[in-house]
Design an enzyme around this catalytic site. Structure first.
Site, PDB file in Angstrom:
ATOM      1  N   HIS A   1      -0.894  -2.977  -3.298  1.00 18.71           N
ATOM      2  CA  HIS A   1      -2.295  -2.741  -2.913  1.00 18.71           C
ATOM      3  C   HIS A   1      -3.229  -3.814  -3.440  1.00 18.71           C
ATOM      4  O   HIS A   1      -4.182  -4.204  -2.759  1.00 18.71           O
ATOM      5  CB  HIS A   1      -2.730  -1.329  -3.353  1.00 18.71           C
ATOM      6  CG  HIS A   1      -2.041  -0.254  -2.575  1.00 18.71           C
ATOM      7  ND1 HIS A   1      -1.378   0.805  -3.144  1.00 18.71           N
ATOM      8  CD2 HIS A   1      -1.882  -0.113  -1.223  1.00 18.71           C
ATOM      9  CE1 HIS A   1      -0.850   1.554  -2.186  1.00 18.71           C
ATOM     10  NE2 HIS A   1      -1.139   1.012  -1.020  1.00 18.71           N
TER      11      HIS A   1
ATOM     12  N   GLU B   1      -6.475   4.878  10.899  1.00 22.35           N
ATOM     13  CA  GLU B   1      -5.133   5.427  10.627  1.00 22.35           C
ATOM     14  C   GLU B   1      -4.755   6.332  11.797  1.00 22.35           C
ATOM     15  O   GLU B   1      -5.511   7.234  12.158  1.00 22.35           O
ATOM     16  CB  GLU B   1      -5.166   6.190   9.298  1.00 22.35           C
ATOM     17  CG  GLU B   1      -3.999   7.109   9.019  1.00 22.35           C
ATOM     18  CD  GLU B   1      -2.641   6.425   8.975  1.00 22.35           C
ATOM     19  OE1 GLU B   1      -2.419   5.578   8.098  1.00 22.35           O
ATOM     20  OE2 GLU B   1      -1.788   6.748   9.834  1.00 22.35           O
TER      21      GLU B   1
ATOM     22  N   ASP C   1      -5.449   4.605  17.150  1.00 24.16           N
ATOM     23  CA  ASP C   1      -4.438   3.542  17.148  1.00 24.16           C
ATOM     24  C   ASP C   1      -5.156   2.208  16.887  1.00 24.16           C
ATOM     25  O   ASP C   1      -6.059   1.830  17.642  1.00 24.16           O
ATOM     26  CB  ASP C   1      -3.752   3.534  18.522  1.00 24.16           C
ATOM     27  CG  ASP C   1      -2.629   2.523  18.590  1.00 24.16           C
ATOM     28  OD1 ASP C   1      -2.623   1.574  17.786  1.00 24.16           O
ATOM     29  OD2 ASP C   1      -1.756   2.688  19.454  1.00 24.16           O
TER      30      ASP C   1
ATOM     31  N   ASP D   1      -2.297  -2.815   7.004  1.00 21.46           N
ATOM     32  CA  ASP D   1      -1.500  -2.135   5.975  1.00 21.46           C
ATOM     33  C   ASP D   1      -0.639  -1.108   6.698  1.00 21.46           C
ATOM     34  O   ASP D   1      -0.872   0.095   6.616  1.00 21.46           O
ATOM     35  CB  ASP D   1      -2.488  -1.473   4.991  1.00 21.46           C
ATOM     36  CG  ASP D   1      -1.782  -0.733   3.867  1.00 21.46           C
ATOM     37  OD1 ASP D   1      -0.551  -0.806   3.770  1.00 21.46           O
ATOM     38  OD2 ASP D   1      -2.496  -0.060   3.091  1.00 21.46           O
TER      39      ASP D   1
HETATM   40  N1  SAM Z   1       2.295   0.163   2.105  1.00 20.98           N
HETATM   41  C1  SAM Z   1       3.032   0.636   3.159  1.00 20.98           C
HETATM   42  C2  SAM Z   1       4.295  -0.040   3.478  1.00 20.98           C
HETATM   43  O1  SAM Z   1       4.335  -1.220   3.799  1.00 20.98           O
HETATM   44  O2  SAM Z   1       5.310   0.651   3.385  1.00 20.98           O
HETATM   45  C3  SAM Z   1       2.200   0.991   4.345  1.00 20.98           C
HETATM   46  C4  SAM Z   1       1.521   2.253   3.986  1.00 20.98           C
HETATM   47  S1  SAM Z   1       0.475   3.067   5.071  1.00 20.98           S
HETATM   48  C5  SAM Z   1       0.956   4.708   4.698  1.00 20.98           C
HETATM   49  C6  SAM Z   1       1.069   2.750   6.704  1.00 20.98           C
HETATM   50  C7  SAM Z   1       0.348   3.587   7.741  1.00 20.98           C
HETATM   51  O3  SAM Z   1       0.264   2.879   8.973  1.00 20.98           O
HETATM   52  C8  SAM Z   1       0.999   4.920   8.091  1.00 20.98           C
HETATM   53  O4  SAM Z   1       0.255   5.974   7.542  1.00 20.98           O
HETATM   54  C9  SAM Z   1       1.026   4.956   9.624  1.00 20.98           C
HETATM   55  O5  SAM Z   1       0.674   6.209  10.150  1.00 20.98           O
HETATM   56  C10 SAM Z   1       0.010   3.866   9.960  1.00 20.98           C
HETATM   57  N2  SAM Z   1       0.174   3.273  11.305  1.00 20.98           N
HETATM   58  C11 SAM Z   1       1.302   2.885  11.923  1.00 20.98           C
HETATM   59  N3  SAM Z   1       1.022   2.369  13.144  1.00 20.98           N
HETATM   60  C12 SAM Z   1      -0.317   2.436  13.301  1.00 20.98           C
HETATM   61  C13 SAM Z   1      -1.217   2.064  14.339  1.00 20.98           C
HETATM   62  N4  SAM Z   1      -0.778   1.529  15.486  1.00 20.98           N
HETATM   63  N5  SAM Z   1      -2.552   2.258  14.147  1.00 20.98           N
HETATM   64  C14 SAM Z   1      -3.025   2.818  12.997  1.00 20.98           C
HETATM   65  N6  SAM Z   1      -2.210   3.197  11.974  1.00 20.98           N
HETATM   66  C15 SAM Z   1      -0.891   3.009  12.125  1.00 20.98           C
END
Ligand code: SAM
Length: 277
Positions: free
Chosen positions: A62, A105, A136, A153
């Site tokens: 982070h 998110e 999205d 992220d």
């Molecule tokens: N630090 C982490 C890793 O690399 O393992 C990433 C953590 S964060 C929880 C990742 C987030 O991205 C998830 O909660 C997932 O729901 C979100 N995510 C995936 N695709 C996405 C998209 N197209 N738009 C917005 N959020 C998305």
């Protein structure tokens, strides 16, 4: 009986944690969410059995995904985070004098889970400077502009995150950024996924005048050595002086190393300098 959680990092490699307790599991509309209490790595959050964070080492990821672009920019007031529903990146961004953070998110359940089980990570999500959109991120950047820094992220390029790793998405982010804007994305392991790292660099450098990669050791991510890729419109991160910028409290990031973070191990710089995949 011993309880273990294992992540298959590839078909043939798995990382296992002895766990004290399964705290939560739920299938959301997008993914399987789970929280475990482990013996040695504190609490862990997994999505589709892939580790997102552990309370033992989350600060490395982070801090590095936030402070490197924020200090490179030097004066970011409007920041967009795509993914990042656990809140760790937002917590770090709030250490800077930002005016507005938009968090996009796709899965509301990730945010709810983090608020309940990871209070030290999700603590910034209720800050009045933070606005959360359950959308999205791929579509969001087509309609919204005016950001100084955009941080991707995201989960790995599987399911809803596939489109976040594409030249078309980087083009849309370029348009969503202000004149001196900066994009940073988490870009996977150069040890286990070398072709993917190569492709990401190639795609981002086809869009941004300055494209630079940096890395950090994250013990619980596949291959342990992790990359981040920065696309910058006008600021050259290799020349940016950061010594006079306001102090921020960190555990891993060191301002004195800001420019050195972009000096890559030779096998990684060789990987990305060969533009063929
Ligand atoms: N630090 C982490 C890793 O690399 O393992 C990433 C953590 S964060 C929880 C990742 C987030 O991205 C998830 O909660 C997932 O729901 C979100 N995510 C995936 N695709 C996405 C998209 N197209 N738009 C917005 N959020 C998305």
């Amino acid at each position: 009986m011993e309880l273990w959680f294992s992540e298959y990092q590839t078909k043939n490699v798995k990382l296992s944690f002895r766990i004290k307790e399964v705290l939560y599991t739920k299938q959301s509309s997008y993914q399987k969410i789970a929280v475990y209490e482990t013996e040695d790595f504190g609490r862990i959050l997994t999505l589709d059995d892939t580790i997102m964070l552990t309370t033992k080492d989350e600060y490395i990821y982070h801090e590095m995904i936030s402070h490197v672009p924020m200090l490179t920019h030097g004066d970011a007031s409007r920041v967009l985070v795509i993914g990042g529903g656990d809140g760790g990146t937002v917590r770090e961004l709030l250490k800077h004098p930002v005016k507005e953070i938009h968090l996009v998110e796709i899965d509301k359940e990730v945010i709810e889970t983090s608020k309940k089980y990871f209070p030290t990570i999700s603590c910034g999500l209720s800050d009045p400077r933070v606005k959360i959109y359950f959308e999205d991120g791929i579509e969001f950047v087509k309609k919204n502009t005016g950001y100084d820094v955009v941080i991707v992220d995201s989960t790995d390029p599987i399911g809803p995150a596939v489109g976040l790793f594409s030249a078309e998405f980087y083009k849309n982010v370029f348009e969503a950024l202000n004149e001196d804007g900066i994009l940073v994305a988490q870009t996977e392991s150069p040890i286990l996924f070398d072709n993917l790292v190569k492709k990401i660099y190639k795609d981002m450098s086809s869009v941004f005048p300055y494209t630079n990669m940096y890395s950090a050791v994250i013990p619980t991510y596949p291959g342990a050595l992790w990359t981040f890729t920065m696309g910058s419109k006008t600021i050259n991160p290799l020349l940016k002086e950061v010594s006079s910028l306001p102090h921020i409290d960190t555990k891993f990031y060191r301002r004195e190393l800001q420019k050195s973070y972009f000096i890559l191990p030779p096998f990684v710089s060789n990987l990305i300098s060969d533009r063929g995949v």
